[in-house]
Scaffold this motif. Structure first.
Motif, PDB file in Angstrom:
ATOM      1  N   ASP A 143       1.074  -0.958  -0.156  1.00 51.96           N
ATOM      2  CA  ASP A 143      -0.184  -0.318   0.004  1.00 51.96           C
ATOM      3  C   ASP A 143       1.138   1.440  -0.205  1.00 51.96           C
ATOM      4  OD1 ASP A 143      -2.784   0.826   0.938  1.00 51.96           O
ATOM      5  OD2 ASP A 143      -1.189   2.157   1.289  1.00 51.96           O
ATOM      6  N   ALA A 146       2.223   1.870  -3.303  1.00 56.54           N
ATOM      7  CA  ALA A 146       1.469   2.255  -4.249  1.00 56.54           C
ATOM      8  C   ALA A 146       1.180   4.469  -3.722  1.00 56.54           C
ATOM      9  CB  ALA A 146      -0.161   1.634  -4.154  1.00 56.54           C
ATOM     10  N   GLY A 148       0.359   5.087  -0.578  1.00 57.76           N
ATOM     11  CA  GLY A 148      -0.776   5.007   0.177  1.00 57.76           C
ATOM     12  C   GLY A 148      -0.271   5.204   1.895  1.00 57.76           C
ATOM     13  N   ASN A 355      -6.461  -3.931   0.875  1.00 58.04           N
ATOM     14  CA  ASN A 355      -6.452  -2.633   1.894  1.00 58.04           C
ATOM     15  C   ASN A 355      -7.435  -1.687   0.610  1.00 58.04           C
ATOM     16  OD1 ASN A 355      -5.710  -1.706  -1.835  1.00 58.04           O
ATOM     17  ND2 ASN A 355      -4.758  -0.427  -0.926  1.00 58.04           N
ATOM     18  N   PRO A 357      -8.567   2.340  -0.555  1.00 60.42           N
ATOM     19  CA  PRO A 357      -7.864   3.553  -1.030  1.00 60.42           C
ATOM     20  C   PRO A 357      -8.508   4.284  -0.419  1.00 60.42           C
ATOM     21  CG  PRO A 357      -8.208   1.741  -3.114  1.00 60.42           C
ATOM     22  CD  PRO A 357      -9.127   1.036  -1.742  1.00 60.42           C
ATOM     23  N   GLU A 358      -9.354   4.422  -0.083  1.00 57.70           N
ATOM     24  CA  GLU A 358     -10.549   5.884   0.456  1.00 57.70           C
ATOM     25  C   GLU A 358     -10.019   5.859   1.946  1.00 57.70           C
ATOM     26  OE1 GLU A 358     -13.275   3.697  -2.293  1.00 57.70           O
ATOM     27  OE2 GLU A 358     -11.630   3.259  -0.496  1.00 57.70           O
ATOM     28  N   THR A 360      -6.882   5.015   3.208  1.00 55.63           N
ATOM     29  CA  THR A 360      -4.697   4.966   3.188  1.00 55.63           C
ATOM     30  C   THR A 360      -5.019   5.785   2.195  1.00 55.63           C
ATOM     31  OG1 THR A 360      -4.902   2.998   1.346  1.00 55.63           O
ATOM     32  CG2 THR A 360      -5.120   2.417   3.878  1.00 55.63           C
ATOM     33  N   ALA A 362      -3.774   5.485  -1.583  1.00 51.72           N
ATOM     34  CA  ALA A 362      -2.785   4.683  -2.182  1.00 51.72           C
ATOM     35  C   ALA A 362      -3.870   4.832  -3.449  1.00 51.72           C
ATOM     36  CB  ALA A 362      -2.940   3.367  -1.874  1.00 51.72           C
ATOM     37  N   ALA A 363      -2.941   4.315  -4.549  1.00 49.65           N
ATOM     38  CA  ALA A 363      -4.122   4.921  -5.913  1.00 49.65           C
ATOM     39  C   ALA A 363      -4.936   4.034  -6.017  1.00 49.65           C
ATOM     40  CB  ALA A 363      -2.394   4.646  -6.627  1.00 49.65           C
ATOM     41  N   GLY A 364      -5.086   2.543  -5.634  1.00 50.34           N
ATOM     42  CA  GLY A 364      -5.895   1.889  -6.070  1.00 50.34           C
ATOM     43  C   GLY A 364      -5.814   0.534  -5.204  1.00 50.34           C
ATOM     44  N   GLU A 365      -6.523   0.008  -4.929  1.00 44.46           N
ATOM     45  CA  GLU A 365      -6.367  -1.629  -4.804  1.00 44.46           C
ATOM     46  C   GLU A 365      -5.444  -2.255  -5.748  1.00 44.46           C
ATOM     47  OE1 GLU A 365     -10.271  -3.878  -5.544  1.00 44.46           O
ATOM     48  OE2 GLU A 365     -11.334  -2.028  -4.318  1.00 44.46           O
ATOM     49  N   ARG A 366      -4.815  -3.067  -3.591  1.00 47.22           N
ATOM     50  CA  ARG A 366      -3.734  -3.796  -4.429  1.00 47.22           C
ATOM     51  C   ARG A 366      -4.540  -4.741  -3.267  1.00 47.22           C
ATOM     52  NH1 ARG A 366      -3.472  -0.229  -7.473  1.00 47.22           N
ATOM     53  NH2 ARG A 366      -1.728   1.297  -7.931  1.00 47.22           N
TER      54      ARG A 366
END
Length: 374
Positions: A143, A146, A148, A355, A357-358, A360, A362-366
């Motif tokens: 995360d 990315a 986050g 994760n 993203p909203e 952490t 992060a740029a997207g789900e990972r």
């Protein structure tokens, strides 16, 4: 993807440094995770001191890190073996052990212009050798890579466990630090963040005054009076005013941070009462930031759920909320965090994101974590 129930174990050692929590969890794709068994492996005083020293050291040798990591890994292995023995399971009876490791420092914003990092002591290769179990570990850094904060990670598990289309719910974890998750009934994206210290300062102040490891049931805090000037100074800390995503740890909130705000004339019990109010006020502020004055069910987990004084303060600060512990959903308050890492191991083995993203940033789900075969 699997279509039947499988069993996972989760390990969590939080900022209180009092032991390793191990939870055995049954997970199936179309139902809420079920807690099957638990075991708490207490942390030896020597290891507690080793880890506490690492958390606050300006310089650390590789030999110190290696020694603490190995001792911590053996503690984890004892927790896993006892958990499985008590349940009558062999190592191959679990799909994987999800290991959070022990956070030493968490700096998602970096330090002095340096790169973002988060450091959890862990040795999943050794843990796999010692237990004979597949291990999933290193959940946070994917995360972070990315963009986050790498924390909090539990909100995704909270969503799987507690979401209800009929009511708004806020999940509050009162560990060393407090974090909140808002689960809206109307489809609003799940959100959450760290609100600040929970037990970490309360425990440190107790220990500083030789009153034991923690304030049992909040009795010492209840005997004191809140110092409004001190409380205002503590709440001036910039962290409390940062917009989410945000996360924190011992690198910011610790005994020295508290002492720099004290004149020396305060009565110790009044300081304890003020620290309890600091937690209640910062949690309440965070909840209002997420969902305004909406009526919510506040589900409390973590060690702070046993602190009657702190829960009373929370109730006073959040009159629109109905306070309940997670026990009503079959998850005793102490076991949600360990359960989360069992669930994250399940997500990793099934190539599913772990994760939000909203939460952490992060740029997207990972898909989080690495897999270590026994």
């Amino acid at each position: 993807m699997q279509s039947h129930t499988e069993i996972y174990a989760g390990l969590m050692s939080g900022t209180s440094l009092d032991g390793v929590d191990a939870a055995l969890v049954a997970i199936a794709p179309d139902s809420a995770p079920q807690l099957l068994a638990t075991h708490a492996e207490p942390m030896p005083r020597s290891l507690h001191q080793q880890l506490l020293t690492l958390c606050h050291a300006d310089t650390v040798s590789f030999a110190q890190l290696a020694a603490a990591e190995q001792a911590f890994c053996h503690l984890q292995a004892r927790a896993v073996r006892t958990l499985l023995e008590n349940r009558g399971l062999a190592a191959d009876g679990v799909m994987a052990v999800g290991s959070h490791g022990q956070t030493i420092e968490h700096a998602p914003g970096g330090h002095h212009g340096g790169p973002a990092y988060t450091l959890q002591l862990d040795n999943p290769s050794l843990l796999a050798e010692l237990t004979g179990c597949r291990v999933v570990a290193d959940f946070r850094r994917r995360d972070l890579a990315a963009g986050g904060q790498a924390a909090p990670l539990a909100p995704a598990f909270h969503q799987a466990l507690f979401h209800d289309a009929k009511e708004d719910r806020v999940i509050l974890n009162l560990g060393g630090f407090a974090n909140i998750t808002w689960l809206a009934r109307d489809g609003h994206a799940t959100q959450g963040f760290d609100t600040g210290p929970a037990n970490v300062l309360l425990d440190a102040w107790c220990q500083h005054h030789d009153r034991g490891s923690h304030d049992e049931n909040g009795r010492w805090a209840a005997s004191g009076n809140v110092d409004p000037v001190l409380l205002a100074h503590l709440l001036d800390e910039p962290f409390f005013h940062q917009p989410p995503p945000r996360s924190t740890g011992r690198e910011l909130f610790h005994l020295a941070w508290l002492k720099q705000h004290l004149s020396g004339a305060e009565h110790p019990a009044d300081v304890q009462a003020t620290l309890a109010q600091l937690t209640a006020n910062s949690v309440a502020s965070g909840i209002r930031q997420l969902c305004g004055e909406r009526a919510t069910t506040l589900i409390i987990g973590g060690g702070g759920a046993h602190n009657a004084d702190l829960c009373r303060r929370l109730g006073d600060a959040l009159p629109q909320s109905t306070l309940r512990t997670a026990d009503a959903w079959g998850w005793p308050a102490d076991w949600i965090e360990a359960g989360a890492f069992a669930w994250l191991a399940y997500r990793r083995l099934n190539h599913l994101p772990g994760n939000l993203p909203e939460v952490t940033g992060a740029a997207g789900e990972r898909v989080l974590g690495g897999v270590y075969a026994p």
